[in-house]
Design a protein around this motif. Sequence first.
Motif, PDB file in Angstrom:
ATOM      1  N   TRP A   1       0.823  -1.207   0.000  1.00 30.65           N
ATOM      2  CA  TRP A   1       0.000   0.000   0.000  1.00 30.65           C
ATOM      3  C   TRP A   1       0.859   1.260   0.000  1.00 30.65           C
ATOM      4  O   TRP A   1       1.877   1.319   0.690  1.00 30.65           O
ATOM      5  CB  TRP A   1      -0.898   0.062   1.246  1.00 30.65           C
ATOM      6  N   THR A   2       0.431   2.285  -0.757  1.00 30.49           N
ATOM      7  CA  THR A   2       0.932   3.632  -0.539  1.00 30.49           C
ATOM      8  C   THR A   2       0.205   4.193   0.687  1.00 30.49           C
ATOM      9  O   THR A   2      -0.734   3.572   1.190  1.00 30.49           O
ATOM     10  CB  THR A   2       0.648   4.543  -1.741  1.00 30.49           C
TER      11      THR A   2
ATOM     12  N   ASP B   1      -3.422   4.788  -0.228  1.00 28.37           N
ATOM     13  CA  ASP B   1      -4.065   3.479  -0.416  1.00 28.37           C
ATOM     14  C   ASP B   1      -4.372   2.838   0.938  1.00 28.37           C
ATOM     15  O   ASP B   1      -5.413   2.199   1.118  1.00 28.37           O
ATOM     16  CB  ASP B   1      -3.164   2.540  -1.224  1.00 28.37           C
TER      17      ASP B   1
ATOM     18  N   THR C   1      -7.315   4.483   2.475  1.00 31.62           N
ATOM     19  CA  THR C   1      -8.513   4.043   1.752  1.00 31.62           C
ATOM     20  C   THR C   1      -8.930   2.645   2.198  1.00 31.62           C
ATOM     21  O   THR C   1     -10.120   2.373   2.417  1.00 31.62           O
ATOM     22  CB  THR C   1      -8.261   4.061   0.234  1.00 31.62           C
ATOM     23  N   ASP C   2      -7.959   1.753   2.356  1.00 34.55           N
ATOM     24  CA  ASP C   2      -8.258   0.385   2.794  1.00 34.55           C
ATOM     25  C   ASP C   2      -8.858   0.388   4.191  1.00 34.55           C
ATOM     26  O   ASP C   2      -9.812  -0.349   4.487  1.00 34.55           O
ATOM     27  CB  ASP C   2      -6.971  -0.444   2.755  1.00 34.55           C
TER      28      ASP C   2
END
Length: 337
Positions: free
Chosen positions: A318-319, A322, A325-326
């Motif tokens: 993940w960035t 990201d 968002t997750d």
Amino acid sequence: MNYIITGGTGFIGTHLTNLILAEHPEAKVWNLDIVKPGTPNPVVKNYKPAVCEGETLRSAYVECDVRKPISKLPFEPTPEDVIFNFAAVHRTPGHDDIEYFETNIRGAENVCAFAEKYGIKKMVFTSSIAPYGASEQLKEETTLPTPNTPYGISKLVAEKIHIAWQRGGEGRKLTIVRPGVVFGKGENGNFSRLYWGIRKHTFAYPGRKDTIKACVYVKELVRFILWNVEERKSAYELYNCTFEPAFTIEQIVEAMKRVTCMKQYVPYIPNTLIMPAAFCAKLLGSPMGICPARVKKLQISTNISGRKMSDSGYVFKWTFEDALTDWFEDNKRVCLE
């Protein structure tokens, strides 16, 4: 083979359990903890567990207080087992000094004695960035630790206990991780408070916007931990665990707003105003968690280098955005908690 997680009811332990069972569905995961899953956490008010709605923690719970010798287990440990030592008293401020030493140092001694007794050769210890002490300078794994809190001192001593265990027997493999601020579902900590502060218009930049806050997503952290156990060949490694480079508080706030579609304006309050206000808030019982110690903590950078982790061969999933968002998806896009 057993996966043994001390402190497995907690935030990181829950996410590691989920990962192990996703990767190895037939694995036996044992949770040695003083807190039974599904019961109130005696330390955290209004504690929200890391498991998602409708789920339960799928490890096998064993009541265990690591301040005492580990014995009378309902399974037979083997030399092929892996220990993940997450049990700790860690929230600061929030405990008497003796509590950090009792759990974090004595716990390290008892967990290492348990590994010694059964010939277990693989262990992961979750330490902290607290051993570095509070300062603005960049901290790498080679930086001399200068802890200035009971928590930081206790964690540094616990590291030395684990290192002595690793060096005390042939074939032993130890990973020590020093995570930055760990965020994700069930954290009940800094990022959750920050989100709700922005959302409710109760957060303002306290004296500065460029404070560096090194951080790591909990799912990334446990993936990295398991990768070290399964893939890394060296006998001992110490890693800072954080995104590289680390982000400022302003970058974190703006990313959080983008991901969760918040439009709230976040004001800046100079020190000449915020510290007197924090002292007044403390006199009123610290509403919304506001107190001088927490404001001061917000103003000090955790400027931690994650370069060694990023160069280790591990591939991040993940960035930063990201990951947020997750986390948002884990909460059905309702909030971050």
